[in-house]
Design an enzyme around this catalytic site. Sequence first.
Site, PDB file in Angstrom:
ATOM      1  N   SER A 133      10.305  37.271   1.955  1.00  0.00           N
ATOM      2  CA  SER A 133      10.056  35.889   2.360  1.00  0.00           C
ATOM      3  C   SER A 133       9.526  35.774   3.778  1.00  0.00           C
ATOM      4  CB  SER A 133      11.320  35.047   2.179  1.00  0.00           C
ATOM      5  OG  SER A 133      12.431  35.763   2.593  1.00  0.00           O
TER       6      SER A 133
ATOM      7  N   THR B   6      13.438  32.839   5.430  1.00  0.00           N
ATOM      8  CA  THR B   6      12.869  32.702   6.767  1.00  0.00           C
ATOM      9  C   THR B   6      13.793  33.253   7.831  1.00  0.00           C
ATOM     10  OG1 THR B   6      11.861  30.672   6.039  1.00  0.00           O
ATOM     11  CG2 THR B   6      12.177  30.918   8.415  1.00  0.00           C
TER      12      THR B   6
ATOM     13  N   THR C 224       7.914  32.936   8.536  1.00  0.00           N
ATOM     14  CA  THR C 224       8.176  32.913   7.094  1.00  0.00           C
ATOM     15  C   THR C 224       6.894  33.058   6.283  1.00  0.00           C
ATOM     16  OG1 THR C 224       9.327  31.638   5.376  1.00  0.00           O
ATOM     17  CG2 THR C 224       7.875  30.404   6.800  1.00  0.00           C
TER      18      THR C 224
ATOM     19  N   ARG D  89       0.257  24.737   1.048  1.00  0.00           N
ATOM     20  CA  ARG D  89       1.532  24.117   1.441  1.00  0.00           C
ATOM     21  C   ARG D  89       2.059  24.754   2.734  1.00  0.00           C
ATOM     22  NH1 ARG D  89       6.990  25.992   2.524  1.00  0.00           N
ATOM     23  NH2 ARG D  89       8.402  24.290   2.092  1.00  0.00           N
TER      24      ARG D  89
ATOM     25  N   THR E 210      16.373  27.093   8.081  1.00  0.00           N
ATOM     26  CA  THR E 210      15.860  27.767   6.898  1.00  0.00           C
ATOM     27  C   THR E 210      16.292  26.961   5.673  1.00  0.00           C
ATOM     28  OG1 THR E 210      15.892  29.816   5.597  1.00  0.00           O
ATOM     29  CG2 THR E 210      17.848  29.358   6.889  1.00  0.00           C
ATOM     30  N   GLY E 211      15.550  27.129   4.590  1.00  0.00           N
ATOM     31  CA  GLY E 211      15.834  26.340   3.388  1.00  0.00           C
ATOM     32  C   GLY E 211      14.583  25.597   2.962  1.00  0.00           C
TER      33      GLY E 211
HETATM   34  N1  ASP Z   1      11.921  26.904   5.367  1.00  0.00           N
HETATM   35  C1  ASP Z   1      10.951  27.727   4.693  1.00  0.00           C
HETATM   36  C2  ASP Z   1       9.864  26.852   4.122  1.00  0.00           C
HETATM   37  O1  ASP Z   1      10.147  25.779   3.637  1.00  0.00           O
HETATM   38  C3  ASP Z   1      11.489  28.535   3.582  1.00  0.00           C
HETATM   39  C4  ASP Z   1      12.723  29.310   3.839  1.00  0.00           C
HETATM   40  O2  ASP Z   1      13.480  29.080   4.763  1.00  0.00           O
HETATM   41  O3  ASP Z   1      12.925  30.234   3.078  1.00  0.00           O
HETATM   42  O4  ASP Z   1       8.728  27.279   4.106  1.00  0.00           O
END
Ligand code: ASP
Length: 328
Positions: A85, A186, A204, A214, A237-238
Amino acid sequence: MPRSILPGDLNRREFLKTLGLTALAPTTMGFSSSSITKLPIVISTWSSGLKANPVAWNILQNDGWALDAVEAGVRVVEDDPEDMSVGYGGLPDRDGHVTLDACIMDHEGNCGAVAFLQHIRHPISVARRVMEKTPHVMLVGEGALRFALSEGFPKENLLTEKAREAYQRWLRDSHYKPSVRPTHDTIGLLAMDRQGRICGACTTSGLAFKMHGRVGDSPIIGAGLYVDNAIGAATATGHGEEMIRCAGSAMIVEQMRQGRSPQEACENLIKRLYDWRKNRLEGRQVCFIALNRQGQTGAFSLRPGFEYTLSTPEGGHRLINAPSLLDK
Ligand code: ASP
Protein backbone atom coordinates in the site's frame (compact mmCIF):
# COMPACT_ATOMS: atom_id res chain seq x y z
CA MET A 1 -22.31 0.81 19.59
CA PRO A 2 -19.73 3.52 20.17
CA ARG A 3 -17.50 2.92 23.15
CA SER A 4 -17.32 5.44 25.93
CA ILE A 5 -14.61 7.94 25.08
CA LEU A 6 -15.08 10.48 27.83
CA PRO A 7 -11.74 12.04 28.71
CA GLY A 8 -10.28 10.17 31.62
CA ASP A 9 -12.41 7.05 31.13
CA LEU A 10 -10.97 3.70 32.04
CA ASN A 11 -10.09 2.62 28.51
CA ARG A 12 -8.10 5.70 28.00
CA ARG A 13 -6.32 5.57 31.33
CA GLU A 14 -5.40 1.96 30.76
CA PHE A 15 -4.28 2.77 27.27
CA LEU A 16 -2.04 5.54 28.54
CA LYS A 17 -0.68 3.21 31.16
CA THR A 18 0.34 0.71 28.52
CA LEU A 19 2.18 3.52 26.77
CA GLY A 20 3.89 4.57 29.97
CA LEU A 21 2.46 8.02 29.31
CA THR A 22 0.95 8.46 32.74
CA ALA A 23 4.46 9.47 33.73
CA LEU A 24 4.61 12.14 31.04
CA ALA A 25 2.46 14.75 32.72
CA PRO A 26 2.76 18.19 31.12
CA THR A 27 4.64 19.52 34.13
CA THR A 28 7.47 17.11 33.62
CA MET A 29 7.40 17.35 29.85
CA GLY A 30 6.62 21.07 29.51
CA PHE A 31 8.67 22.47 26.70
CA SER A 32 11.59 24.72 26.99
CA SER A 33 14.67 23.85 25.04
CA SER A 34 16.40 22.79 28.22
CA SER A 35 13.57 20.97 29.95
CA ILE A 36 12.79 18.26 27.44
CA THR A 37 14.74 15.22 28.46
CA LYS A 38 12.76 12.55 26.66
CA LEU A 39 13.50 13.45 23.07
CA PRO A 40 13.56 12.35 20.36
CA ILE A 41 10.12 10.86 19.70
CA VAL A 42 8.91 9.07 16.60
CA ILE A 43 5.36 7.85 16.03
CA SER A 44 4.06 6.24 12.87
CA THR A 45 1.06 4.35 11.56
CA TRP A 46 0.89 0.56 11.40
CA SER A 47 3.55 -2.09 11.90
CA SER A 48 5.55 -0.77 8.96
CA GLY A 49 6.74 1.73 11.55
CA LEU A 50 8.84 -1.07 13.02
CA LYS A 51 11.02 -0.75 9.92
CA ALA A 52 10.67 3.00 9.42
CA ASN A 53 11.06 4.30 12.97
CA PRO A 54 14.55 2.86 13.63
CA VAL A 55 15.86 4.56 10.50
CA ALA A 56 14.33 7.88 11.55
CA TRP A 57 15.58 7.27 15.07
CA ASN A 58 19.21 6.85 14.02
CA ILE A 59 19.15 10.27 12.42
CA LEU A 60 17.55 11.85 15.48
CA GLN A 61 19.93 10.13 17.90
CA ASN A 62 22.77 11.78 16.03
CA ASP A 63 21.17 15.18 16.60
CA GLY A 64 19.73 15.22 13.09
CA TRP A 65 16.79 17.22 11.84
CA ALA A 66 13.30 15.74 12.14
CA LEU A 67 12.68 16.51 8.45
CA ASP A 68 15.54 14.25 7.37
CA ALA A 69 14.32 11.63 9.82
CA VAL A 70 10.71 11.51 8.60
CA GLU A 71 11.77 11.37 4.97
CA ALA A 72 14.35 8.62 5.53
CA GLY A 73 11.94 6.64 7.69
CA VAL A 74 9.09 6.46 5.20
CA ARG A 75 11.47 5.82 2.28
CA VAL A 76 12.18 2.41 3.81
CA VAL A 77 8.52 1.50 3.39
CA GLU A 78 8.33 3.01 -0.10
CA ASP A 79 11.19 0.69 -1.03
CA ASP A 80 9.62 -2.44 0.43
CA PRO A 81 8.00 -4.62 -2.27
CA GLU A 82 6.16 -6.57 0.44
CA ASP A 83 4.25 -3.49 1.54
CA MET A 84 1.40 -3.37 -0.93
CA SER A 85 0.00 0.00 0.00
CA VAL A 86 3.05 2.26 -0.24
CA GLY A 87 5.54 3.02 -3.04
CA TYR A 88 7.20 0.17 -4.94
CA GLY A 89 4.93 -2.90 -4.80
CA GLY A 90 1.81 -0.86 -4.04
CA LEU A 91 -1.45 -2.25 -5.41
CA PRO A 92 -2.52 -0.56 -8.64
CA ASP A 93 -5.68 1.31 -9.48
CA ARG A 94 -8.50 -0.41 -11.33
CA ASP A 95 -6.77 0.20 -14.66
CA GLY A 96 -3.59 -1.50 -13.46
CA HIS A 97 -1.49 1.64 -12.80
CA VAL A 98 0.41 2.23 -9.57
CA THR A 99 -0.27 5.86 -8.64
CA LEU A 100 1.30 7.39 -5.57
CA ASP A 101 0.47 10.24 -3.18
CA ALA A 102 2.74 11.83 -0.55
CA CYS A 103 3.33 14.97 1.46
CA ILE A 104 5.86 16.34 3.90
CA MET A 105 5.80 19.29 6.31
CA ASP A 106 8.50 20.86 8.44
CA HIS A 107 8.61 22.79 11.71
CA GLU A 108 8.39 26.17 9.97
CA GLY A 109 5.20 25.45 8.03
CA ASN A 110 7.00 24.63 4.79
CA CYS A 111 5.29 21.81 2.97
CA GLY A 112 5.33 19.91 -0.31
CA ALA A 113 3.15 17.27 -1.90
CA VAL A 114 2.71 15.09 -4.96
CA ALA A 115 -0.42 13.29 -6.02
CA PHE A 116 -1.32 10.80 -8.75
CA LEU A 117 2.40 10.35 -9.42
CA GLN A 118 3.45 7.31 -11.46
CA HIS A 119 6.79 5.55 -12.05
CA ILE A 120 8.71 7.15 -9.19
CA ARG A 121 9.60 4.95 -6.25
CA HIS A 122 10.05 7.71 -3.66
CA PRO A 123 7.18 10.18 -3.87
CA ILE A 124 8.09 11.52 -0.43
CA SER A 125 11.41 12.78 -1.74
CA VAL A 126 9.71 14.37 -4.75
CA ALA A 127 7.31 16.07 -2.31
CA ARG A 128 10.30 17.41 -0.41
CA ARG A 129 11.81 18.77 -3.64
CA VAL A 130 8.49 20.46 -4.45
CA MET A 131 8.72 22.10 -1.04
CA GLU A 132 12.35 23.12 -1.37
CA LYS A 133 12.73 23.90 -5.04
CA THR A 134 9.44 25.30 -6.28
CA PRO A 135 7.21 28.17 -5.16
CA HIS A 136 4.34 25.64 -4.93
CA VAL A 137 2.98 23.15 -2.46
CA MET A 138 1.59 20.42 -4.71
CA LEU A 139 2.28 18.93 -8.13
CA VAL A 140 0.12 16.19 -9.60
CA GLY A 141 0.16 13.56 -12.34
CA GLU A 142 2.18 14.23 -15.46
CA GLY A 143 3.50 17.53 -14.10
CA ALA A 144 4.74 15.85 -10.94
CA LEU A 145 6.41 13.13 -13.02
CA ARG A 146 8.09 15.65 -15.28
CA PHE A 147 9.37 17.56 -12.27
CA ALA A 148 10.66 14.35 -10.66
CA LEU A 149 12.51 13.35 -13.84
CA SER A 150 14.01 16.83 -14.15
CA GLU A 151 15.28 16.39 -10.58
CA GLY A 152 17.02 13.16 -11.53
CA PHE A 153 14.62 10.62 -10.04
CA PRO A 154 14.72 7.43 -12.13
CA LYS A 155 11.62 6.28 -13.99
CA GLU A 156 10.70 2.76 -12.90
CA ASN A 157 8.04 0.13 -13.24
CA LEU A 158 6.53 -0.01 -9.74
CA LEU A 159 4.11 -2.87 -10.38
CA THR A 160 5.66 -5.96 -8.83
CA GLU A 161 4.70 -9.47 -9.84
CA LYS A 162 2.88 -9.96 -6.54
CA ALA A 163 0.83 -6.78 -7.02
CA ARG A 164 0.10 -7.71 -10.63
CA GLU A 165 -1.20 -11.11 -9.54
CA ALA A 166 -3.42 -9.49 -6.91
CA TYR A 167 -4.75 -7.18 -9.60
CA GLN A 168 -5.44 -10.12 -11.93
CA ARG A 169 -7.39 -11.83 -9.15
CA TRP A 170 -9.37 -8.66 -8.53
CA LEU A 171 -10.09 -8.31 -12.25
CA ARG A 172 -11.96 -11.63 -12.28
CA ASP A 173 -15.05 -9.93 -10.96
CA SER A 174 -13.82 -6.31 -10.90
CA HIS A 175 -16.09 -5.52 -8.04
CA TYR A 176 -15.58 -1.80 -7.58
CA LYS A 177 -15.07 -1.44 -3.90
CA PRO A 178 -11.76 0.30 -3.27
CA SER A 179 -10.40 -1.20 -0.11
CA VAL A 180 -8.12 -0.34 2.74
CA ARG A 181 -6.05 -3.40 3.52
CA PRO A 182 -6.74 -4.60 7.05
CA THR A 183 -3.21 -4.64 8.40
CA HIS A 184 -0.92 -2.65 6.12
CA ASP A 185 -1.66 0.83 5.01
CA THR A 186 -0.35 4.28 4.37
CA ILE A 187 2.59 5.27 6.48
CA GLY A 188 2.27 8.60 8.28
CA LEU A 189 5.28 9.36 10.46
CA LEU A 190 5.74 12.22 12.93
CA ALA A 191 8.97 13.07 14.73
CA MET A 192 10.27 15.61 17.22
CA ASP A 193 14.04 15.99 17.22
CA ARG A 194 16.31 16.90 20.11
CA GLN A 195 15.94 20.58 19.31
CA GLY A 196 12.16 20.31 19.61
CA ARG A 197 11.49 20.60 15.88
CA ILE A 198 8.40 18.66 14.80
CA CYS A 199 8.11 17.40 11.22
CA GLY A 200 5.88 14.87 9.46
CA ALA A 201 5.62 12.76 6.31
CA CYS A 202 2.84 10.70 4.78
CA THR A 203 3.06 8.40 1.74
CA THR A 204 0.78 5.85 0.07
CA SER A 205 -0.35 4.09 -3.07
CA GLY A 206 -3.87 4.87 -1.87
CA LEU A 207 -6.88 2.62 -1.88
CA ALA A 208 -6.35 -0.62 -3.76
CA PHE A 209 -8.08 -0.73 -7.17
CA LYS A 210 -9.29 2.86 -6.88
CA MET A 211 -10.57 4.81 -9.89
CA HIS A 212 -7.78 6.07 -12.13
CA GLY A 213 -7.03 9.61 -11.00
CA ARG A 214 -8.43 9.20 -7.51
CA VAL A 215 -6.43 11.06 -4.85
CA GLY A 216 -6.92 10.42 -1.16
CA ASP A 217 -6.07 12.36 1.96
CA SER A 218 -2.41 11.36 2.19
CA PRO A 219 -0.96 14.16 0.01
CA ILE A 220 -3.41 16.78 1.28
CA ILE A 221 -1.90 19.09 3.86
CA GLY A 222 -4.48 19.42 6.62
CA ALA A 223 -6.19 16.10 5.84
CA GLY A 224 -3.50 13.39 5.77
CA LEU A 225 -0.88 15.41 7.64
CA TYR A 226 -0.53 18.65 9.54
CA VAL A 227 2.29 20.15 11.59
CA ASP A 228 2.31 23.31 13.66
CA ASN A 229 5.52 23.41 15.61
CA ALA A 230 4.02 25.60 18.32
CA ILE A 231 1.39 22.96 19.06
CA GLY A 232 2.07 19.53 17.56
CA ALA A 233 1.25 17.34 14.57
CA ALA A 234 -1.19 14.70 13.34
CA THR A 235 -1.37 12.24 10.48
CA ALA A 236 -3.96 9.80 9.19
CA THR A 237 -4.64 6.46 7.54
CA GLY A 238 -7.85 4.80 6.41
CA HIS A 239 -10.49 5.86 3.90
CA GLY A 240 -9.07 9.14 2.73
CA GLU A 241 -12.40 10.57 1.64
CA GLU A 242 -13.40 10.77 5.32
CA MET A 243 -10.19 12.50 6.39
CA ILE A 244 -10.55 15.04 3.60
CA ARG A 245 -14.16 15.68 4.55
CA CYS A 246 -13.29 16.60 8.12
CA ALA A 247 -9.88 18.21 7.40
CA GLY A 248 -8.79 15.65 9.97
CA SER A 249 -5.14 16.30 10.75
CA ALA A 250 -5.52 20.08 10.88
CA MET A 251 -8.59 19.70 13.12
CA ILE A 252 -6.66 17.55 15.55
CA VAL A 253 -3.88 20.12 15.77
CA GLU A 254 -6.50 22.83 16.35
CA GLN A 255 -8.02 20.84 19.18
CA MET A 256 -4.60 20.43 20.76
CA ARG A 257 -4.19 24.20 20.44
CA GLN A 258 -7.33 24.55 22.52
CA GLY A 259 -5.87 22.43 25.28
CA ARG A 260 -6.81 18.87 24.41
CA SER A 261 -4.17 16.19 24.74
CA PRO A 262 -3.24 14.33 21.51
CA GLN A 263 -5.31 11.36 22.70
CA GLU A 264 -8.36 13.49 23.49
CA ALA A 265 -8.03 15.34 20.20
CA CYS A 266 -7.93 12.11 18.13
CA GLU A 267 -10.87 10.65 20.06
CA ASN A 268 -12.93 13.79 19.85
CA LEU A 269 -12.50 14.20 16.11
CA ILE A 270 -13.46 10.61 15.32
CA LYS A 271 -16.46 10.86 17.64
CA ARG A 272 -17.58 14.04 15.86
CA LEU A 273 -17.15 12.41 12.46
CA TYR A 274 -19.17 9.42 13.62
CA ASP A 275 -21.97 11.59 15.02
CA TRP A 276 -22.06 13.50 11.75
CA ARG A 277 -21.82 10.61 9.31
CA LYS A 278 -22.70 7.41 11.14
CA ASN A 279 -25.01 6.12 8.43
CA ARG A 280 -22.34 6.46 5.78
CA LEU A 281 -19.35 4.93 7.50
CA GLU A 282 -20.25 1.29 6.90
CA GLY A 283 -17.07 -0.67 6.14
CA ARG A 284 -14.90 2.42 6.45
CA GLN A 285 -11.89 2.87 8.67
CA VAL A 286 -10.54 6.19 9.95
CA CYS A 287 -7.35 6.34 12.04
CA PHE A 288 -5.21 9.15 13.43
CA ILE A 289 -2.00 9.50 15.41
CA ALA A 290 -0.87 12.75 17.01
CA LEU A 291 2.06 14.22 18.91
CA ASN A 292 2.23 17.43 20.88
CA ARG A 293 5.02 19.75 21.87
CA GLN A 294 5.14 18.30 25.35
CA GLY A 295 6.02 14.90 23.92
CA GLN A 296 2.62 13.36 24.56
CA THR A 297 1.20 11.10 21.86
CA GLY A 298 -2.25 9.84 20.95
CA ALA A 299 -3.83 7.34 18.57
CA PHE A 300 -7.42 6.40 17.89
CA SER A 301 -9.48 4.75 15.18
CA LEU A 302 -13.09 4.36 14.23
CA ARG A 303 -12.88 0.56 14.17
CA PRO A 304 -10.59 -1.91 15.90
CA GLY A 305 -7.46 -3.18 14.19
CA PHE A 306 -5.41 -0.03 13.94
CA GLU A 307 -1.91 -0.25 15.34
CA TYR A 308 0.94 2.18 15.41
CA THR A 309 4.63 2.24 16.25
CA LEU A 310 5.96 4.48 18.99
CA SER A 311 9.67 5.08 19.57
CA THR A 312 10.88 6.80 22.71
CA PRO A 313 14.20 6.85 24.56
CA GLU A 314 12.81 4.85 27.45
CA GLY A 315 10.53 2.49 25.55
CA GLY A 316 12.44 1.62 22.39
CA HIS A 317 10.33 0.80 19.33
CA ARG A 318 6.92 -0.56 20.29
CA LEU A 319 3.96 -1.69 18.23
CA ILE A 320 0.77 -0.67 20.06
CA ASN A 321 -2.90 -1.37 19.43
CA ALA A 322 -4.88 1.83 19.23
CA PRO A 323 -8.23 2.04 21.02
CA SER A 324 -11.27 2.49 18.79
CA LEU A 325 -14.67 4.11 18.96
CA LEU A 326 -16.60 1.08 17.68
CA ASP A 327 -16.05 -2.54 18.59
CA LYS A 328 -16.24 -3.86 15.02
N1 ASP B 1 -5.59 7.11 3.39
C1 ASP B 1 -5.19 6.42 2.19
C2 ASP B 1 -6.04 6.88 1.04
O1 ASP B 1 -7.22 7.09 1.21
C3 ASP B 1 -5.30 4.95 2.26
C4 ASP B 1 -4.73 4.27 3.45
O2 ASP B 1 -4.49 4.85 4.49
O3 ASP B 1 -4.49 3.09 3.31
O4 ASP B 1 -5.53 6.96 -0.06
